[in-house]
Structures are given as C-alpha cells and as structure tokens.
Design a protein around this motif. Structure first.
Motif, PDB file in Angstrom:
ATOM      1  N   UNK A  83      10.114   4.326   5.375  1.00 55.14           N
ATOM      2  CA  UNK A  83      10.156   5.185   6.570  1.00 55.14           C
ATOM      3  C   UNK A  83      11.219   4.706   7.546  1.00 55.14           C
ATOM      4  N   UNK A 137       5.187  11.140  -7.758  1.00 48.39           N
ATOM      5  CA  UNK A 137       5.609   9.870  -7.165  1.00 48.39           C
ATOM      6  C   UNK A 137       5.271   8.712  -8.110  1.00 48.39           C
ATOM      7  N   UNK A 152      -6.229   0.336   6.746  1.00 49.35           N
ATOM      8  CA  UNK A 152      -5.830  -0.984   7.234  1.00 49.35           C
ATOM      9  C   UNK A 152      -5.439  -0.913   8.717  1.00 49.35           C
ATOM     10  N   UNK A 153      -4.616   0.070   9.065  1.00 51.69           N
ATOM     11  CA  UNK A 153      -4.170   0.183  10.459  1.00 51.69           C
ATOM     12  C   UNK A 153      -5.288   0.672  11.367  1.00 51.69           C
ATOM     13  N   UNK A 166       0.851  -1.198   0.000  1.00 52.65           N
ATOM     14  CA  UNK A 166       0.000   0.000   0.000  1.00 52.65           C
ATOM     15  C   UNK A 166       0.887   1.248   0.000  1.00 52.65           C
ATOM     16  N   UNK A 167       1.401   1.591   1.163  1.00 55.91           N
ATOM     17  CA  UNK A 167       2.260   2.773   1.266  1.00 55.91           C
ATOM     18  C   UNK A 167       3.612   2.462   0.616  1.00 55.91           C
ATOM     19  N   UNK A 183      -2.675   5.674  -1.720  1.00 56.57           N
ATOM     20  CA  UNK A 183      -1.851   4.562  -1.211  1.00 56.57           C
ATOM     21  C   UNK A 183      -1.585   4.758   0.283  1.00 56.57           C
ATOM     22  N   UNK A 184      -1.376   6.025   0.679  1.00 57.82           N
ATOM     23  CA  UNK A 184      -1.176   6.335   2.095  1.00 57.82           C
ATOM     24  C   UNK A 184      -2.452   5.997   2.870  1.00 57.82           C
ATOM     25  N   UNK A 194      -1.033   9.115  -5.285  1.00 59.27           N
ATOM     26  CA  UNK A 194      -0.203   8.508  -4.246  1.00 59.27           C
ATOM     27  C   UNK A 194      -0.853   8.638  -2.862  1.00 59.27           C
ATOM     28  N   UNK A 228      -4.850   3.979   2.113  1.00 60.94           N
ATOM     29  CA  UNK A 228      -5.111   2.542   2.181  1.00 60.94           C
ATOM     30  C   UNK A 228      -4.447   1.977   3.436  1.00 60.94           C
ATOM     31  N   UNK A 229      -3.219   2.419   3.684  1.00 61.77           N
ATOM     32  CA  UNK A 229      -2.498   1.990   4.876  1.00 61.77           C
ATOM     33  C   UNK A 229      -3.218   2.483   6.137  1.00 61.77           C
ATOM     34  N   UNK A 235       5.134  13.310   0.672  1.00 55.32           N
ATOM     35  CA  UNK A 235       3.995  12.402   0.773  1.00 55.32           C
ATOM     36  C   UNK A 235       3.615  12.317   2.251  1.00 55.32           C
ATOM     37  N   UNK A 236       2.315  12.429   2.567  1.00 54.90           N
ATOM     38  CA  UNK A 236       1.914  12.390   3.980  1.00 54.90           C
ATOM     39  C   UNK A 236       2.265  11.077   4.665  1.00 54.90           C
ATOM     40  N   UNK A 237       2.488  11.176   5.976  1.00 56.77           N
ATOM     41  CA  UNK A 237       2.861  10.014   6.759  1.00 56.77           C
ATOM     42  C   UNK A 237       1.598   9.348   7.326  1.00 56.77           C
ATOM     43  N   UNK A 238       1.413   8.045   7.106  1.00 53.17           N
ATOM     44  CA  UNK A 238       0.172   7.386   7.540  1.00 53.17           C
ATOM     45  C   UNK A 238      -0.077   7.469   9.052  1.00 53.17           C
ATOM     46  N   UNK A 239       0.985   7.377   9.862  1.00 51.30           N
ATOM     47  CA  UNK A 239       0.800   7.416  11.320  1.00 51.30           C
ATOM     48  C   UNK A 239       0.207   8.751  11.773  1.00 51.30           C
TER      49      UNK A 239
END
Lengths: 186, 391
Positions: A66, B179, B299-300, A61-62, B292-293, B289, B295-296, B366-370
């Motif tokens: 990192x 990206x 999921x989390x 996905x990502x 895609x972030x 893109x 999606x993560x 790109x943004x950070x998923x956390x």
C-alpha cells in the motif's frame, strides 16, 4: 526487520518480474518472510509491468503493497505514477538514464524531496557497457542491496547463481557494478 | 516408492499456481487435460513440461467441456487426474462434474476465481464462484471444496484434494482466488515420504453376479476401464450392478450412498481456522485472500481495544455449520466479508444464532484493511438496535 514494502515498476522486457523473484528468493535466504504480487498489461513487450514485494521477519498477513518503503522505477511511467504515494523517509531508486525526476514536487538540488529520497543509477548503461544489455535489472538489484541492505549481498549472489546457472558470471558483474554505484549514497 | 523428478524438499520461493502443479505431482497426478485461461494458465504451463518428467501425460484440449471429460476418462482408466480453469471454464465443466459425481470418479478441478460474471476482468480477483462450486451442476451433490489463503496452503491443500478425491471417490474442487494463484511466497516442501498419499483402491476381478458398487458401504474399490473386467459406467440413476433404473427406490438408495459418503465423514473433511475468537464480540468470517486482509483488521482492531476475531473456513464445502453455530452463541454479531455481492453469507446466516451482517467488496480489487476497520468500529449503536429487533 519490521515489514517493508517494495514496488518495482518498468516496461515489459526490462525484467521487472525477474527482479522481483531475485529479491524475493534472496530475502528468503536471509530468513525473511516474503509475499510478492505481480501485475502486467496485456502486451508482453513494451507494456507496463510491476512487481510488489512485502518482506518481513514476521508472518505476513496482508500480502499487498500500500505504501512502498522503496520504489524501483525502471522507466518514467513507473516514477510518475507512483511518486505521489511515497512517504517521508521512503526511498526512490531510479534508472537515471531512463527517468527524469527533476520535475518531482519539492525536488531540491540534493536530490531530496519533501518526502522521499531519490537516488539514481545508470543501470541500463552499466548493462550495455558489460555487453549484456538485458542485465539492467540485476544492476538495479545490486544498487538496492547496497542502499537498503535488503537483501544482503551474500544472499543476492546466491539467488543470482540459482536463477541464472549458465549466465551467473555476467549477472554477478552487473550486480557488482550496481552495488558499487550505491556506495556514493551511503 | 520414491519417484524421481518431484520438486526438491526444502524452501522455495514460488507462485501459487506453480505450487499447485508441483503438489499435484507429489499427490500422484499423472494426467492433466486443460484449456488455458487466466489466472490459472501457469498450472497448465508448468504441468505441460513437468508431467512428462515423471512419466505422466499432458493434453491441451479444445475447450473446458473436453478437458473435464478427458480427466474423467483418464481417472476411470486408472490415473490420478486434474484440470484447472477459471469462472468461464468452470461453467462449461459443470455438466461433466455431475457425471463425475454420479459415476464416482475421483479427480481434482482447480477453479481459480476472477471477477465475473461471464468473462469479467480476467486478470483481477473475485470470489464469486462460492455457490457454483457446490450448486453449479444440476441435481443433489455434496461438494468438497478447498479454499487456500497462502501459497503454502495451495501446495498442501492440493495434496489433500487428491487424497479426498480418492477416498470419497468424486471430483474435488480447489477454489483459490486470483491473488493466491499469482502470488509468490515461501513454501516448505517435506520429503516425499512424509506426505500421506491415499492410493487408489481397485477391483482386480469380477464375477458376473458381483456388485459393481456396494451402496451399503461408503468406500468401494473402483472398477477400471481397460482391465478386461466387464462393467458399466452409468450416468443414469443406477443400481449396485451399474445398470440404469427408473425406480425411485433405486434413486433413493443411490443418492443415500452418494450424499451419505460425504455427510457421514463430514468431521474428517471439514477444516477451518480460528483467530482471536475466544473473547470476540464481533466475529469476521472470511476465506481466501480476504482472510489475509481480515487477519490484519483483527490485529489492528485488537490494538485499538476492539474485541474482534476471525473464523476462516478452509473447506468452503462441506460448510462448517456446527463450528459457526457454536461461535454464534457467544458473539454479538457476525460479519461475512467476501469479494462478491453476498454468497457465503447466506449459509452463515442459516447457521447462526447471532445477527449476520454482510460486507461486500466489488470484484477487481483486494479490500483495504483500514477502510474495513473503520466501518467495523463505527456502528455499535446500530448493532444494539439490530439485536433487539432480532429477538
């Protein structure tokens, strides 16, 4: 194999991006999913260059890196600018002739830091001794394959032959030397 | 017909830009005119060597105004044509994109989004050309714009873009971000005959009183330059004979045709993807893109018990209005996440029954998923307050 992240960092001209493509296409042959992103400074030669790879059995996905599980530092800047982000259990592979890792925090005599394990190979020296000074990246490729098993040796060979159809023999030699050098860390 | 020189079927590890170039050749592109600009330059680079191998033509132009004009010319002379650029070049192309719209000229324009405005940060990502892809040229147009989120999709959608251009006879926009263009991933290429390729329909003869375009039908065959057939290419408002007119009745008839051919077929053009939306209370909207972030994040977030889902428009334009409306009736809130300062959120809000929040990310990264997940899981209270306020 669960998601693994790789960062390759070196100077323009060292074949950082090429190494990324070699790893990526070999991992593909292993049946993995791969996403590779690249960055470089405006100078073609002498500037910095980096390739980030995510390799996984599952859909990625990502797609960005990192927290690398593996850092391949082909020059000092690559080591210095990334070492702080390496976590416990991660591996740092350096060209030992070009990178001085002795100042790294917590670096004991065993080469083991408080968080990451540093392993060196004289990649450029190997390349020079073979008469192909540009194949240091391929020696590093062999070193990585031996230490991590990603990608497998068989797929690495195939990806080298596909990438360098006219110079396969000399690149395979560089790969083998790097691969052998990895043996002492097993 | 089997064409020699196309990319081999099978798996490839290839960049988004190279994938776009190879897909264009499969789609039948035989003319490229462009001016190099980061991050799209590899499309030009690849086609400069690949087009001659399949009997095509490549021209490096003096600028993007010329590039756009050249592909319109080539298209009107019978070749499937393409150009690629980024924000600054896309701005220069806008006038001639309008010309392509009114002359109903099929072609594909790839605009790879980087940071902006102006020349911005050339090597870094942005998503600031969303509105420009629709409203960049003056006058009323219906845009068809595709926004891939993987290298495989960059490949597949390039073929779709060429097909849509031929079918609907207008410039079609590919709108990847930096990206996606620069990323390398696995693509699977099928056998050439497994791809549906829309051929160009042309007229082979014309009598003096035959219409040049039939406004009463959505799909008219094209009249080509250089075939000996007499006809007009007209940038002014024109009638079905191709002659200019000052009449608002003629304008209405022409515009009804130009806009109608897209609006009437909206359902066969619009593409989107839903992920975990069935029981979602929070719906994220993201493209390129950023999706895609997210999606993560979904999921989390789901692992943590958050009822969260993702809607991803693949055609940025036409806007997937009915799909958004439907989802908005059963979610508590929608968050539009994009690498700009609020563009797509306007259209989402216009079509949503749920409150729409905006999450902006400054172009350049790109943004950070956390970080995203953290900020989404927080404001439950505030959300309730907002919902009450909205009633």
């Amino acid at each position: 194999m669960k998601r693994k992240e790789f960062r390759i960092y070196g100077s323009g001209g060292q074949g950082v991006i090429t190494l990324g493509h070699l790893i990526g296409s070999a991992a593909l042959l292993d049946g993995c999913e791969v996403a590779m992103t690249e960055e470089y400074s405006p100078q073609i030669t002498g500037g910095w260059s980096s390739a980030d790879l995510v390799i996984s059995d599952e859909e990625i996905d990502y797609p960005l890196v990192r927290n690398p599980d593996y850092l391949l530092a082909l020059n000092q800047e690559g080591f210095d600018s990334n070492i702080a982000r390496m976590r416990k259990g991660s591996a740092v592979l350096v060209d030992s002739e070009l990178v001085d890792s002795s100042d790294a925090p917590g670096n004991g005599k065993s080469g083991e830091m408080s968080h990451a394990i540093i392993m060196g190979v004289s990649a450029r020296k190997i390349a020079v001794s073979l008469g192909t000074p540009n194949s240091g990246n391929v020696a590093m490729f062999g070193f990585l394959s031996r230490i991590s098993g990603i990608p497998t040796k068989k797929s690495c060979m195939e990806s080298i032959k596909k990438r360098f159809p006219k110079r396969a023999e000399e690149n395979v030699k560089a790969f083998e030397k790097g691969y052998d050098a990895g043996g002492k860390f097993e | 017909m089997i064409v020699k020189g196309l990319i081999d079927p099978g798996k490839h590890f290839i960049s988004g830009n190279f994938a776009c170039a190879e897909a264009a050749l499969i789609a039948g592109c035989r003319f490229y005119a462009g001016y190099p600009i980061t991050p799209s330059s590899e499309i030009l680079e690849r086609l400069s060597s690949r087009l001659p191998m399949v009997g095509g033509h490549f021209v490096e132009m003096e600028d993007e105004i010329g590039s756009m004009a050249a592909i319109l010319g080539a298209a009107n002379a019978g070749l499937k044509s393409m150009t690629a650029t980024s924000g600054p070049g896309f701005s220069l192309m806008q006038e001639n994109i309008g010309l392509g719209m009114i002359t109903e000229t099929p072609c594909v324009v790839v605009n790879e989004m980087r940071s902006g405005p102006s020349t911005g940060i050339p090597t870094r990502v942005g998503q600031g050309d969303i509105m420009q892809a629709h409203w960049g040229t003056h006058g009323d147009v219906e845009s068809i714009s595709y926004c891939p989120n993987s290298v495989q999709e960059m490949f597949d959608l390039t073929i779709t873009a060429f097909n849509s251009a031929e079918k609907y006879r207008q410039p079609v926009i590919m709108l990847p971000d930096q990206v996606i263009g620069h990323m390398s991933e696995k693509i699977v290429v099928k056998q050439p005959w497994e791809y549906e390729i829309v051929p160009r329909l042309t007229i082979s003869s014309r009598k003096a009183d035959d219409k040049l375009v039939d406004f009463s039908t959505d799909f008219s065959p094209m009249f080509l330059a250089g075939t000996g057939i007499r006809g007009n290419f007209e940038s002014l408002t024109h009638d079905e004979m191709g002659y200019p007119s000052n009449s608002s009745a003629v304008e209405a008839k022409m515009m009804n045709h130009l806009l109608g051919k897209i609006r009437d077929h909206r359902d066969s053009i619009v593409e989107f993807e839903k992920y975990e939306t069935d029981d979602a209370e929070t719906l994220l909207v993201a493209y390129g893109v950023t999706s895609r972030v997210m999606e993560r994040v979904v999921r989390e977030g789901r692992n943590k018990g958050l009822k969260i889902g993702l809607f991803r428009p693949i055609t940025i334009w036409p806007f997937p209005d009915r799909e958004i409306r439907k989802l908005s009736k059963r979610v508590q809130r929608i968050i539009v996440t994009e690498i700009n300062y609020g563009q797509y959120s306007h259209s989402v809000r216009e079509n949503s029954d749920a409150p729409v929040e905006e999450m902006h990310f400054p172009p350049g990264a790109v943004p950070d998923p956390d970080t995203v997940l953290k900020s989404i899981s927080k404001p439950a209270k505030q959300e309730k307050h907002r919902r009450e306020k909205g009633k």
